[in-house]
Motif scaffolding. Structure first.
Motif, PDB file in Angstrom:
ATOM      1  N   GLN A 132      -9.999   1.762  17.270  1.00 25.12           N
ATOM      2  CA  GLN A 132     -11.119   2.469  16.494  1.00 25.12           C
ATOM      3  C   GLN A 132     -12.424   1.928  17.026  1.00 25.12           C
ATOM      4  O   GLN A 132     -12.681   0.705  17.290  1.00 25.12           O
ATOM      5  CB  GLN A 132     -10.855   2.572  15.173  1.00 25.12           C
ATOM      6  CG  GLN A 132     -11.065   1.307  14.722  1.00 25.12           C
ATOM      7  CD  GLN A 132     -10.803   1.410  12.963  1.00 25.12           C
ATOM      8  OE1 GLN A 132     -11.655   1.578  12.243  1.00 25.12           O
ATOM      9  NE2 GLN A 132      -9.605   0.974  12.616  1.00 25.12           N
ATOM     10  N   GLU A 134     -16.986   2.962  16.290  1.00 18.75           N
ATOM     11  CA  GLU A 134     -17.770   3.742  15.667  1.00 18.75           C
ATOM     12  C   GLU A 134     -18.853   4.160  16.749  1.00 18.75           C
ATOM     13  O   GLU A 134     -19.398   3.441  17.630  1.00 18.75           O
ATOM     14  CB  GLU A 134     -18.397   2.911  14.495  1.00 18.75           C
ATOM     15  CG  GLU A 134     -19.293   3.690  13.641  1.00 18.75           C
ATOM     16  CD  GLU A 134     -19.801   3.019  12.477  1.00 18.75           C
ATOM     17  OE1 GLU A 134     -19.911   3.548  11.441  1.00 18.75           O
ATOM     18  OE2 GLU A 134     -19.977   1.808  12.601  1.00 18.75           O
ATOM     19  N   ARG A 135     -19.374   5.531  16.729  1.00 19.38           N
ATOM     20  CA  ARG A 135     -20.370   5.742  17.747  1.00 19.38           C
ATOM     21  C   ARG A 135     -21.042   7.171  17.036  1.00 19.38           C
ATOM     22  O   ARG A 135     -20.616   7.821  16.149  1.00 19.38           O
ATOM     23  CB  ARG A 135     -19.496   6.592  19.036  1.00 19.38           C
ATOM     24  CG  ARG A 135     -19.018   5.708  19.718  1.00 19.38           C
ATOM     25  CD  ARG A 135     -20.046   4.831  20.636  1.00 19.38           C
ATOM     26  NE  ARG A 135     -19.558   3.947  21.575  1.00 19.38           N
ATOM     27  CZ  ARG A 135     -19.156   2.815  21.416  1.00 19.38           C
ATOM     28  NH1 ARG A 135     -19.200   2.236  20.432  1.00 19.38           N
ATOM     29  NH2 ARG A 135     -18.468   2.152  22.549  1.00 19.38           N
ATOM     30  N   LYS A 136     -22.326   7.085  17.191  1.00 18.60           N
ATOM     31  CA  LYS A 136     -23.126   8.352  16.890  1.00 18.60           C
ATOM     32  C   LYS A 136     -23.046   9.343  17.989  1.00 18.60           C
ATOM     33  O   LYS A 136     -23.255   9.034  19.262  1.00 18.60           O
ATOM     34  CB  LYS A 136     -24.604   7.897  16.736  1.00 18.60           C
ATOM     35  CG  LYS A 136     -25.662   8.962  16.189  1.00 18.60           C
ATOM     36  CD  LYS A 136     -26.999   8.595  16.035  1.00 18.60           C
ATOM     37  CE  LYS A 136     -27.822   9.883  15.671  1.00 18.60           C
ATOM     38  NZ  LYS A 136     -29.271   9.390  15.447  1.00 18.60           N
ATOM     39  N   LEU A 236     -22.882   9.683  12.675  1.00 14.36           N
ATOM     40  CA  LEU A 236     -22.081   8.681  12.782  1.00 14.36           C
ATOM     41  C   LEU A 236     -20.561   8.955  12.543  1.00 14.36           C
ATOM     42  O   LEU A 236     -20.111   9.375  11.543  1.00 14.36           O
ATOM     43  CB  LEU A 236     -22.450   7.173  12.187  1.00 14.36           C
ATOM     44  CG  LEU A 236     -23.554   6.624  12.518  1.00 14.36           C
ATOM     45  CD1 LEU A 236     -24.285   5.754  11.575  1.00 14.36           C
ATOM     46  CD2 LEU A 236     -23.469   5.992  14.004  1.00 14.36           C
ATOM     47  N   MET A 238     -16.043   7.771  13.363  1.00 17.16           N
ATOM     48  CA  MET A 238     -15.020   6.707  13.827  1.00 17.16           C
ATOM     49  C   MET A 238     -14.066   7.573  14.944  1.00 17.16           C
ATOM     50  O   MET A 238     -13.800   8.458  14.703  1.00 17.16           O
ATOM     51  CB  MET A 238     -14.315   6.091  12.886  1.00 17.16           C
ATOM     52  CG  MET A 238     -15.167   5.190  11.825  1.00 17.16           C
ATOM     53  SD  MET A 238     -15.784   3.817  12.714  1.00 17.16           S
ATOM     54  CE  MET A 238     -14.459   2.932  13.273  1.00 17.16           C
ATOM     55  N   GLY A 254     -14.911  11.405  10.006  1.00 16.75           N
ATOM     56  CA  GLY A 254     -16.151  11.158   9.478  1.00 16.75           C
ATOM     57  C   GLY A 254     -16.798  12.257   9.088  1.00 16.75           C
ATOM     58  O   GLY A 254     -16.502  13.633   9.096  1.00 16.75           O
ATOM     59  N   HIS A 511     -25.519   2.950   6.102  1.00 14.41           N
ATOM     60  CA  HIS A 511     -24.690   2.479   7.222  1.00 14.41           C
ATOM     61  C   HIS A 511     -25.307   1.270   7.726  1.00 14.41           C
ATOM     62  O   HIS A 511     -24.811   0.049   8.050  1.00 14.41           O
ATOM     63  CB  HIS A 511     -24.720   3.196   8.601  1.00 14.41           C
ATOM     64  CG  HIS A 511     -23.900   2.888   9.476  1.00 14.41           C
ATOM     65  ND1 HIS A 511     -24.393   2.066  10.570  1.00 14.41           N
ATOM     66  CD2 HIS A 511     -22.566   2.785   9.993  1.00 14.41           C
ATOM     67  CE1 HIS A 511     -23.398   1.498  11.628  1.00 14.41           C
ATOM     68  NE2 HIS A 511     -22.385   2.447  10.935  1.00 14.41           N
ATOM     69  N   TYR A 515     -24.012  -2.648   7.377  1.00 14.78           N
ATOM     70  CA  TYR A 515     -23.960  -3.368   8.605  1.00 14.78           C
ATOM     71  C   TYR A 515     -24.454  -4.973   8.243  1.00 14.78           C
ATOM     72  O   TYR A 515     -24.032  -6.054   8.771  1.00 14.78           O
ATOM     73  CB  TYR A 515     -24.383  -2.937   9.942  1.00 14.78           C
ATOM     74  CG  TYR A 515     -24.259  -3.611  11.067  1.00 14.78           C
ATOM     75  CD1 TYR A 515     -23.219  -3.337  11.868  1.00 14.78           C
ATOM     76  CD2 TYR A 515     -25.402  -4.537  11.573  1.00 14.78           C
ATOM     77  CE1 TYR A 515     -23.092  -3.921  13.280  1.00 14.78           C
ATOM     78  CE2 TYR A 515     -25.352  -5.316  12.559  1.00 14.78           C
ATOM     79  CZ  TYR A 515     -23.913  -5.157  13.478  1.00 14.78           C
ATOM     80  OH  TYR A 515     -23.779  -5.618  14.504  1.00 14.78           O
TER      81      TYR A 515
END
Length: 535
Positions: A132, A134-136, A236, A238, A254, A511, A515
């Motif tokens: 996996q 995470e990206r925007k 954002l 996953m 998401g 988010h 983080y």
């Protein structure tokens, strides 16, 4: 060395020469001398020995030649066999390589290489269950309008042929705009655009252009044209693999994905082919490049927080598109008045829009809502406007300095809402000036924090700040000029702030907060830069 070489070259002729000499001596002795029988016998023996020697050498040479010929023949046969084996091995290798390449290409149709890149994998073999990242990104949902009755009119075979014919028109365009098709769901497509929201919007516009050509072909063939709808949203998510030991697939999870599906459904309500969320609008590099107008503030199924949706009408027929461009300000003002419950003013502006562009479907839809309100009192609105904002747990990001800054912003926004209700121009201008200054300070503190911890989404986070402040400053300048419609300005300002709180603070900032907390847990030495003081 030279003497030995010369000897080896003349050695085969020595015996023959000796035989000739002995024969000559024997003949000479017999006829021209009076040698005794003993010498004649000796010379005859030498002659016989020489002849036997020559015969022996000849036999050995013939045997050697025969043996070596046999060896060479065997070696040749062995080499030919090895060559054939090697040739077959090369052919088998090439066949295996071709089959592997074809298999990889087949898998690439199921799991695109771009997804492997996102998962930081070089080959599908490297993909593991649970991978996996995470990206925007911007998500696109699209499907065919009224597909169910269309499907029922065809046989199963015709359904497959139709869908493959349609999808084969769409897939290359999505790839051309750097999109990744994540799923085919019957007549629907879910695609991901990882580079920019502009790729998604321009891709949707391009597909709608291609649809006109496709429908022309269907019409010529005697078929009904089809209509499709697009919903775009940015956020954002996953990206990873789910499933079990024997079966897994890639997927995207998401809140942004669910919202995209709801936005696509809204295209059926507003009878417009392309809708985008405020998240996508604020992520565009240059929104003025497209024909975009505000359409509504909606509360989608399964979500408590409303969101703003915008119509992209680049693909409307030329006359309709030009009419919408000419009446864009009036249309958006009419929507503002509708939501502010000033129905007569909304109807007046909507009438002008419809008069200019009779085929403006959303304008007619709002006119019908206004008429319905006058008849029944039913008002399709989210109930947020001209209401003080309430600080909720979802706005907490867990960083004291930033939470305090956001609470202060909440208080000033509520003051602005009260001032706008009173339509006090001077007080409105002062409130705008304060909020602009406050946001600049907060943005500076957040940027310092993100750079300190190495936040991976720094650039996109700062872009959201820039889009917000650009719009807010534009509204501030309108207020400073003192010539704007305060009711319409109030609506747009509240809309911007609501989008900011529910979109940026409740999602993007939270988010960041998670983080930061994770970074601190791994590195207690990290500290938050102090909040800058206003000079």
């Amino acid at each position: 060395m030279l003497t030995r070489k010369i000897f080896r070259s003349v050695k085969p002729f020595i015996s023959a020469f000796a035989v000739i000499v002995v024969v000559g001596l024997l003949v000479f002795a017999i006829y021209f001398t009076e040698l005794s029988l003993q010498w004649i016998t000796f010379l005859t023996g030498v002659l016989i020995a020489s002849i036997l020697s020559i015969v022996s050498r000849s036999s050995r040479a013939e045997w050697t030649v025969t043996r070596r010929t046999a060896q060479l023949t065997a070696t040749k046969d062995k080499l030919e066999t090895e060559v054939e084996l090697r040739k077959k091995a090369v052919e088998d290798y090439q066949q295996s390589l071709l089959k592997l390449q074809q298999t990889e290409q087949a898998f690439a149709r199921l799991i695109p290489h771009q997804l492997l890149t996102l998962l930081d994998r070089d080959n599908i073999v490297d993909v593991k269950l649970g991978d996996q990242v995470e990206r925007k990104l911007t998500i696109m949902f699209t499907d065919i309008r009224n597909f169910t009755p269309l499907s029922e009119s065809m046989t199963p075979s015709e359904n497959f042929e139709f869908l493959n014919s349609y999808l084969s028109q769409i897939e290359p365009i999505i790839s051309q705009h750097r999109g990744i098709i994540d799923k085919y769901m019957g007549d629907a497509i879910m695609a991901l655009f990882t580079h920019s929201a502009d790729d998604a919007v321009s891709g949707a516009i391009h597909i709608l252009e291609k649809l006109d050509e496709y429908n022309s072909g269907r019409t010529r063939a005697g078929y009904e044209p089809i209509q499709i709808g697009f919903g775009l949203n940015t956020g954002l998510v996953m990206i990873g693999t789910v499933g079990g030991a024997n079966r897994m697939e890639s997927t995207v999870i998401g809140d942004a994905v669910n919202l995209t599906a709801r936005i696509e459904e809204a295209t059926k309500t507003y009878r417009t082919p392309l809708l985008i969320s405020q998240n996508t609008l604020y992520d565009l590099n240059n929104p003025s490049k497209y024909d975009i107008r505000f359409l509504d503030r909606i509360r989608v199924k399964g979500k408590t927080q409303p969101l703003s949706i915008y119509e992209v009408f680049d693909n409307d027929p030329v006359k309709v598109r030009d009419g919408k461009r000419a009446t864009k300000d009036k249309f958006e003002a009419a929507i503002a008045y509708y939501h502010l419950n000033e129905i007569p003013r909304a109807m007046e502006l909507l009438s002008q829009c419809i008069e200019t562009t009779p085929k403006d479907i959303p304008a007619r839809l709002y006119m019908a809502r206004c008429e319905n309100y006058l008849a029944t009192g039913q008002h399709f609105t989210t109930g947020e406007l001209n209401t003080h904002l309430e600080w909720r747990d979802e706005f907490q990001i867990g960083i004291k300095e930033i939470d305090e800054s956001h609470k202060e912003l909440f208080g000033k926004v509520n003051e602005l809402i009260s001032i706008m209700e009173k339509q006090d121009g001077q007080a409105i201008r002062e409130a705008f000036a304060y909020l602009a200054s406050h946001h600049a300070e907060s943005e500076s503190a957040e940027e310092d924090l993100m750079r300190t911890i190495g936040y991976p989404f720094l650039e996109s986070h700062l872009l959201e700040h820039k889009r917000f402040i650009d719009n807010f400053v534009a509204y501030k300048e309108e207020a400073d000029e003192g010539k704007c419609d305060l009711a319409h300005l109030s609506f747009r300002t509240q809309l911007l702030l609501l989008d900011w709180f529910t979109g940026h603070i409740a999602k993007t900032d939270r988010h960041l907060g998670r983080y930061v907390q994770n970074a601190r847990a791994g590195d207690p030495e990290r500290t938050i830069p102090p909040k800058p003081r206003a000079k």
